[in-house]
Design a protein around this motif. Structure first.
Motif, mmCIF file in Angstrom:
data_model
loop_
_atom_site.group_PDB
_atom_site.id
_atom_site.type_symbol
_atom_site.label_atom_id
_atom_site.label_comp_id
_atom_site.label_asym_id
_atom_site.label_seq_id
_atom_site.Cartn_x
_atom_site.Cartn_y
_atom_site.Cartn_z
ATOM 1 N N ILE A 82 0.845 -1.194 0.000
ATOM 2 C CA ILE A 82 0.000 0.000 0.000
ATOM 3 C C ILE A 82 0.879 1.243 0.000
ATOM 4 O O ILE A 82 1.688 1.458 0.913
ATOM 5 N N ALA A 83 0.730 2.050 -1.040
ATOM 6 C CA ALA A 83 1.436 3.338 -1.118
ATOM 7 C C ALA A 83 0.452 4.445 -0.761
ATOM 8 O O ALA A 83 -0.660 4.486 -1.289
ATOM 9 N N PHE A 84 0.856 5.328 0.133
ATOM 10 C CA PHE A 84 -0.026 6.419 0.559
ATOM 11 C C PHE A 84 0.394 7.729 -0.101
ATOM 12 O O PHE A 84 1.579 8.029 -0.250
ATOM 13 N N LEU A 85 -0.602 8.504 -0.485
ATOM 14 C CA LEU A 85 -0.363 9.843 -1.029
ATOM 15 C C LEU A 85 -1.493 10.748 -0.573
ATOM 16 O O LEU A 85 -2.666 10.441 -0.790
ATOM 17 N N ASP A 86 -1.149 11.856 0.079
ATOM 18 C CA ASP A 86 -2.173 12.827 0.460
ATOM 19 C C ASP A 86 -2.591 13.629 -0.763
ATOM 20 O O ASP A 86 -1.798 13.847 -1.684
ATOM 21 N N ALA A 87 -3.815 14.079 -0.759
ATOM 22 C CA ALA A 87 -4.404 14.694 -1.953
ATOM 23 C C ALA A 87 -3.799 16.041 -2.315
ATOM 24 O O ALA A 87 -4.056 16.562 -3.404
ATOM 25 N N ASP A 88 -3.000 16.623 -1.434
ATOM 26 C CA ASP A 88 -2.372 17.917 -1.742
ATOM 27 C C ASP A 88 -0.856 17.814 -1.843
ATOM 28 O O ASP A 88 -0.152 18.824 -1.790
ATOM 29 N N ASP A 89 -0.346 16.581 -2.002
ATOM 30 C CA ASP A 89 1.076 16.375 -2.206
ATOM 31 C C ASP A 89 1.303 15.733 -3.573
ATOM 32 O O ASP A 89 0.365 15.307 -4.237
ATOM 33 N N VAL A 90 2.564 15.623 -3.975
ATOM 34 C CA VAL A 90 2.869 15.030 -5.283
ATOM 35 C C VAL A 90 4.106 14.150 -5.192
ATOM 36 O O VAL A 90 4.972 14.336 -4.323
ATOM 37 N N TRP A 91 4.169 13.177 -6.116
ATOM 38 C CA TRP A 91 5.355 12.349 -6.275
ATOM 39 C C TRP A 91 6.169 12.849 -7.449
ATOM 40 O O TRP A 91 5.616 13.339 -8.445
ATOM 41 N N LEU A 92 7.478 12.697 -7.384
ATOM 42 C CA LEU A 92 8.320 12.881 -8.546
ATOM 43 C C LEU A 92 8.194 11.625 -9.417
ATOM 44 O O LEU A 92 7.830 10.549 -8.920
ATOM 45 N N PRO A 93 8.471 11.719 -10.714
ATOM 46 C CA PRO A 93 8.166 10.613 -11.630
ATOM 47 C C PRO A 93 8.816 9.274 -11.300
ATOM 48 O O PRO A 93 8.319 8.224 -11.695
ATOM 49 N N ASN A 94 9.922 9.296 -10.543
ATOM 50 C CA ASN A 94 10.641 8.045 -10.273
ATOM 51 C C ASN A 94 10.310 7.448 -8.905
ATOM 52 O O ASN A 94 10.994 6.528 -8.448
ATOM 53 N N TYR A 95 9.276 7.950 -8.247
ATOM 54 C CA TYR A 95 8.994 7.513 -6.879
ATOM 55 C C TYR A 95 8.732 6.006 -6.793
ATOM 56 O O TYR A 95 9.394 5.283 -6.035
ATOM 57 N N LEU A 96 7.769 5.511 -7.539
ATOM 58 C CA LEU A 96 7.430 4.095 -7.449
ATOM 59 C C LEU A 96 8.559 3.207 -7.957
ATOM 60 O O LEU A 96 8.743 2.081 -7.479
ATOM 61 N N GLU A 97 9.332 3.702 -8.909
ATOM 62 C CA GLU A 97 10.501 2.955 -9.369
ATOM 63 C C GLU A 97 11.503 2.802 -8.226
ATOM 64 O O GLU A 97 12.075 1.717 -8.017
ATOM 65 N N SER A 98 11.719 3.877 -7.460
ATOM 66 C CA SER A 98 12.613 3.820 -6.300
ATOM 67 C C SER A 98 12.092 2.843 -5.254
ATOM 68 O O SER A 98 12.868 2.093 -4.644
ATOM 69 N N ILE A 99 10.779 2.842 -5.055
ATOM 70 C CA ILE A 99 10.167 1.941 -4.080
ATOM 71 C C ILE A 99 10.377 0.483 -4.492
ATOM 72 O O ILE A 99 10.735 -0.371 -3.667
ATOM 73 N N LYS A 100 10.178 0.190 -5.757
ATOM 74 C CA LYS A 100 10.352 -1.193 -6.220
ATOM 75 C C LYS A 100 11.809 -1.624 -6.126
ATOM 76 O O LYS A 100 12.108 -2.796 -5.830
ATOM 77 N N ASN A 101 12.725 -0.708 -6.356
ATOM 78 C CA ASN A 101 14.145 -1.024 -6.188
ATOM 79 C C ASN A 101 14.466 -1.340 -4.728
ATOM 80 O O ASN A 101 15.258 -2.239 -4.428
ATOM 81 N N LEU A 102 13.844 -0.587 -3.812
ATOM 82 C CA LEU A 102 14.037 -0.861 -2.386
ATOM 83 C C LEU A 102 13.526 -2.243 -2.018
ATOM 84 O O LEU A 102 14.177 -2.995 -1.284
ATOM 85 N N ALA A 103 12.342 -2.575 -2.518
ATOM 86 C CA ALA A 103 11.747 -3.875 -2.214
ATOM 87 C C ALA A 103 12.632 -5.019 -2.705
ATOM 88 O O ALA A 103 12.778 -6.055 -2.035
ATOM 89 N N GLN A 104 13.244 -4.819 -3.854
ATOM 90 C CA GLN A 104 14.113 -5.843 -4.416
ATOM 91 C C GLN A 104 15.415 -5.954 -3.622
ATOM 92 O O GLN A 104 15.926 -7.060 -3.396
#
Length: 306
Positions: A82-104
């Motif tokens: 589960i990835a959380f994001l508040d409705a008034d914040d933003v991710w940079l384009p590589n956020y989920l890619e960084s997360i998947k690299n961490l998981a690996q």
């Protein structure tokens, strides 16, 4: 690794489109985006309906607060991560890619997080400050969460963290009925039970509004009953994590700071004693205790010189 994004939504008509765009523009897309409309009255939910994107799942509930909305999103999500994001914040384009690299890289960790930037109401960005990080290089295991959190910006933040659903369920989800600090308590409950993988690569942006500016005098405490502090003490009594004592002292120092800005001497001394009980070397607390004895005009001059 399959990821569900959970976005609590309450009256964020002007911001929600940017938040969603930051998810849909990821270099690696999530598998679903669960938006929980927590009783919005400004038409925020209508913006979601107009998008009609196949990844979007919009659910509605009566206003119950951000914790209730996040818990509903977790319950609805079909994936383990589960990835959380508040409705008034933003991710940079590589956020989920960084997360998947961490998981690996850290398969035993149930919590994945990254550093982030702060953006003020004028659009100026600044990186968070992280002290006493326990690893070298760009990523590692955050083995001393409470120590880092006691002397830095919060290392874990609600829009730059991904957690296994099973881990969230193990700590009871987000506490309902707390107006401020509910996420800090959740991270603390996770930190004593699970390993945290952390990337120093800034991949998300915390959009601040004027209510976050330290110069603004608070009108009152959001949690006058100190549920967070009492819960942290209970957590320490259960797990006896040594650095949690320092974190509890840090929590009470923050309350001292608020009451200092309210010029409430009684509460400054009350919570100063609590802070020093858990860490007698919390020197900033002594400073507040001294300054509160001075006239307000002199306090202002001293703060300006500082």
């Amino acid at each position: 690794m399959y990821i569900s994004v959970v976005i609590p939504l309450y009256n964020k008509k002007k911001a929600i489109k940017d938040a969603l765009d930051s998810v849909l523009n990821q270099t690696v897309l999530p598998d679903e985006i669960v938006i929980v409309n927590d009783g919005s009255t400004d038409g925020s939910d209508k913006i979601i309906e107009l998008l009609d994107h196949p990844l979007l799942i919009l659910i509605h509930q009566k206003n119950g607060g951000v914790s209730a909305a996040r818990n509903k999103g977790v319950e609805t999500a079909k994936n383990e991560w589960i990835a959380f994001l508040d409705a008034d914040d933003v991710w940079l384009p590589n956020y989920l890619e960084s997360i998947k690299n961490l998981a690996q890289s850290f398969p035993k960790c149930s919590v994945l997080a990254t550093a982030y930037e702060l953006q003020d109401s004028s659009g100026n960005r600044s990186p968070i400050i992280l002290n006493k990080m326990p690893f070298e290089g760009n990523c590692g295991t955050l083995t001393n969460y409470f120590e880092v959190a006691s002397c830095s910006h919060p290392p874990l933040w609600s829009s730059a963290i991904v957690v296994k659903k099973s881990a969230l369920q193990a700590v009871g989800g987000f506490p309902v009925g707390i107006k401020s600090g509910e996420d800090l308590l959740t991270w603390a409950r996770l930190a004593v039970r699970f390993d945290i993988a952390y990337s120093l690569k800034k991949s998300a942006i915390f959009i601040l509004d004027k209510s976050h500016e330290i110069s603004q005098k608070p009108s009152r405490l959001h949690d006058e009953n100190d549920i967070i502090g009492k819960s942290l003490i209970n957590l320490y009594e259960e797990f006896r994590t040594k650095s949690l004592k320092v974190y509890i002292s840090h929590w009470y120092k923050m309350r001292v700071s608020v009451y200092f800005r309210l010029n409430n001497r009684k509460e400054v001394f009350k919570y100063s004693i609590k802070a020093l009980h858990y860490n007698m070397f919390n020197f900033n607390v002594y400073l507040y205790m001294i300054l509160i004895l001075f006239p307000i005009s002199l306090q202002t001059k001293i703060k300006q010189l500082h």
